[in-house]
Design an enzyme around this catalytic site. Structure first.
Site, PDB file in Angstrom:
ATOM      1  N   ASP A  18      17.037  25.750  47.684  1.00 49.89           N
ATOM      2  CA  ASP A  18      18.255  25.552  48.481  1.00 49.89           C
ATOM      3  C   ASP A  18      18.523  26.734  49.402  1.00 49.89           C
ATOM      4  O   ASP A  18      17.833  27.751  49.336  1.00 49.89           O
ATOM      5  CB  ASP A  18      19.458  25.321  47.553  1.00 49.89           C
ATOM      6  CG  ASP A  18      19.862  26.587  46.810  1.00 49.89           C
ATOM      7  OD1 ASP A  18      18.961  27.364  46.405  1.00 49.89           O
ATOM      8  OD2 ASP A  18      21.065  26.833  46.640  1.00 49.89           O
TER       9      ASP A  18
ATOM     10  N   GLU B 283      18.737  30.063  47.983  1.00 54.28           N
ATOM     11  CA  GLU B 283      17.443  30.576  47.535  1.00 54.28           C
ATOM     12  C   GLU B 283      17.324  30.661  46.022  1.00 54.28           C
ATOM     13  O   GLU B 283      16.634  31.524  45.492  1.00 54.28           O
ATOM     14  CB  GLU B 283      17.202  31.977  48.150  1.00 54.28           C
ATOM     15  CG  GLU B 283      17.638  32.088  49.598  1.00 54.28           C
ATOM     16  CD  GLU B 283      17.160  33.337  50.290  1.00 54.28           C
ATOM     17  OE1 GLU B 283      17.774  34.384  50.075  1.00 54.28           O
ATOM     18  OE2 GLU B 283      16.156  33.255  51.035  1.00 54.28           O
TER      19      GLU B 283
HETATM   20  C1  NOJ Z   1      18.811  36.883  47.139  1.00 50.32           C
HETATM   21  C2  NOJ Z   1      19.313  35.634  47.756  1.00 50.32           C
HETATM   22  O1  NOJ Z   1      19.398  35.785  49.113  1.00 50.32           O
HETATM   23  C3  NOJ Z   1      20.607  35.225  47.128  1.00 50.32           C
HETATM   24  O2  NOJ Z   1      21.093  34.078  47.727  1.00 50.32           O
HETATM   25  C4  NOJ Z   1      20.335  34.964  45.710  1.00 50.32           C
HETATM   26  O3  NOJ Z   1      21.533  34.692  45.045  1.00 50.32           O
HETATM   27  C5  NOJ Z   1      19.610  36.113  45.053  1.00 50.32           C
HETATM   28  N1  NOJ Z   1      18.491  36.595  45.826  1.00 50.32           N
HETATM   29  C6  NOJ Z   1      19.107  35.695  43.709  1.00 50.32           C
HETATM   30  O4  NOJ Z   1      18.089  34.768  43.812  1.00 50.32           O
HETATM   31  C1  NOJ Z   2      21.485  35.247  51.060  1.00 45.22           C
HETATM   32  C2  NOJ Z   2      21.926  33.856  51.336  1.00 45.22           C
HETATM   33  O1  NOJ Z   2      22.049  33.191  50.101  1.00 45.22           O
HETATM   34  C3  NOJ Z   2      20.935  33.140  52.220  1.00 45.22           C
HETATM   35  O2  NOJ Z   2      21.458  31.868  52.559  1.00 45.22           O
HETATM   36  C4  NOJ Z   2      20.677  33.928  53.473  1.00 45.22           C
HETATM   37  O3  NOJ Z   2      19.698  33.279  54.227  1.00 45.22           O
HETATM   38  C5  NOJ Z   2      20.238  35.333  53.141  1.00 45.22           C
HETATM   39  N1  NOJ Z   2      21.170  35.962  52.249  1.00 45.22           N
HETATM   40  C6  NOJ Z   2      20.124  36.207  54.392  1.00 45.22           C
HETATM   41  O4  NOJ Z   2      21.366  36.295  55.026  1.00 45.22           O
END
Ligand code: NOJ
Ligand code: NOJ
Length: 453
Positions: free
Chosen positions: A222, A225
């Site tokens: 999703d 991520e």
């Molecule tokens: C970094 C991601 O960008 C974030 O959305 C996520 O919650 C954490 N990693 C853990 O997977």
């Molecule tokens: C974490 C977010 O969950 C993700 O959607 C985003 O792409 C990255 N950070 C980078 O901003």
């Protein structure tokens, strides 16, 4: 309660301070926190600067320029944030970049200064070429590779991949840009570089459309991520890419492909409908969970609202005017109002909105989720859109004021210089996690285009 006590300790002189001063106070007294800036301070700020929307737009535009013009980055790269540690966001994310470039394309359309316009066009061309390079780079996630190094190289550490919203978002942005180029008489460029109508294709839009049309049924990660499954957000943007892709292919005489994209868009619509859960009265962010984070028991996720906004294909399908989206929005807002302490302070306007109630990600650690700027702004955008749509004057005013309250909330917690980080601390309201998140500024500009009184 620490917060309440420190609030009472604020001398009454605070009440007449300007917002700038109260920011200074808040910074010297992190204990007191952003929450303790009083409403009077906000009012003072509004009086000082009644063109807040203009000021915010200028700031956001400057930040988009900075995020796309880095000395150490390949042309076309959009850094997610200048933050290189805790958290390290100094990468080009396909999603963030495509959304940002869609905003930059809208700026291009309205720009009247020839030099500024040329510069925006160059940025969009650089992004188009970089995207083609990314498509041809071998990566662990294939076409759904979520992020790249700023020099253009593949990122090959472990990550939640593939994320198949990326190619769809990139296609949407590039189709919009290519249509502009067609209007400007760049038919040759469009038919060679952007959409060649060939299989296998050597062109950037066609490659993303072919990938999306053939692979949308595959489970993937999703936009947060974290979760492997079938996602409302991803499917909405895939559908939009295919709807626009079908129209665009037809315009260019590629009728077989146009029919194929349209048929896949239709099949996607049917799958998207299944996300509505009538028993729970909400749209489920994920179906067929296959892996990753498994504790999202409420099934409330603001990704659904982003799906409605970014997946709006102009055909009325699952927009913010759909009662199912509105029902989901109301449930999400109610939950965040309840669980974030910063939302328990009636003197701060609006409601601060996070990703999902069970979120743990705080940028530096996993000690608990917080409200996000871009998601609070998404609520503003939804209400501005609702205000624009209705003919009922009273309802229009109501929606408009709701929208403004979400904007005020974000401005309230902004840094003294107006800059915005990814998150707002759920206890204090202070900006936290990645500073100057590019996506924030893009989301703000997107929302403000619907701000019509
Ligand atoms: C970094 C991601 O960008 C974030 O959305 C996520 O919650 C954490 N990693 C853990 O997977
Ligand atoms: C974490 C977010 O969950 C993700 O959607 C985003 O792409 C990255 N950070 C980078 O901003």
């Amino acid at each position: 309660m620490r917060l309440n006590r420190s609030f009472q300790l604020i001398p009454s002189i605070m009440l007449v301070m300007t917002l700038a001063q109260s920011h200074a106070f808040a910074q010297e007294n992190p204990e007191a926190g952003g929450a303790n800036r009083c409403q009077e301070a906000l009012a003072a700020n509004a009086a000082l600067n009644d063109d807040w929307a203009g000021a915010l737009s200028r700031l956001a535009s400057r930040k988009l320029h900075e995020a796309t013009h880095r000395n150490d980055a390949a042309p076309g790269v959009v850094i997610a944030s200048p933050s290189r540690a805790n958290p390290d966001y100094y990468y080009h994310w396909t999603r963030d970049a495509a959304l940002t470039m869609a905003t930059i394309h809208r700026q291009y359309l309205v720009e009247t200064n020839p030099d500024a316009k040329r510069s925006l066009r160059n940025t969009l061309m650089d992004f188009s070429r970089l995207s083609r390079g990314h498509q041809q780079t071998p990566t662990r996630g294939g076409m759904g590779e979520p992020k790249f190094h700023v020099d253009g190289r593949a990122y090959d550490e472990d990550w939640g991949r593939p994320q198949n919203d990326g190619p769809a978002l990139r296609a949407i942005t590039l189709i919009e840009f290519a249509r502009t180029l067609l209007r400007e008489g760049e038919g040759e460029l469009v038919r060679s570089f952007f959409y060649d109508g060939k299989i296998p294709t050597a062109s950037v839009i066609k490659a993303d459309l072919e990938f999306t049309a053939h692979h949308w049924r595959e489970p993937n990660f999703d936009l947060w991520e974290e979760v492997l499954g079938d996602h409302f957000y991803t499917r909405m943007v895939q559908r939009k890419a295919l709807v626009l892709g079908a129209e665009f292919a037809r315009e260019l005489g590629d009728h077989g492909a146009a029919d194929w994209y349209a048929s896949q868009a239709q099949a996607l619509s049917a799958e998207i409908e299944r996300h509505w859960n009538a028993d729970l009265g909400l749209i489920m962010p994920t179906l067929n969970l296959r892996g990753g984070v498994d504790y999202k028991h409420s099934h409330l996720d603001t990704a659904v609202l982003l799906g409605a906004l970014h997946g709006d294909a102009g055909d009325g399908f699952m927009t913010v005017h759909d009662p199912r989206i509105k029902a989901t929005m109301d449930r999400i807002e109610g939950k965040f109002r309840e669980i974030y302490p910063i939302n328990h302070r009636p003197e701060i306007p609006g409601v601060a909105i996070g990703r999902y109630p069970e979120d743990k990600y705080a940028g530096n650690d996993f000690n608990g989720g917080n409200p996000w700027v871009l998601l609070t702004v998404a609520y503003a955008e939804a209400y501005y859109q609702m205000a624009q749509k209705t003919n009922d004057r009273e309802l229009r005013t109501q929606h408009f004021q709701r929208a403004e309250s979400f904007m005020e909330r974000v401005r309230f917690h902004a840094n003294p210089d107006g800059t915005l980080s990814e998150q707002m601390n759920r206890h204090t309201g202070f900006m936290m996690s990645a500073h100057d998140l590019t996506w924030n500024y893009s989301a703000l500009l997107d929302a403000l285009r619907f701000r019509v009184r």
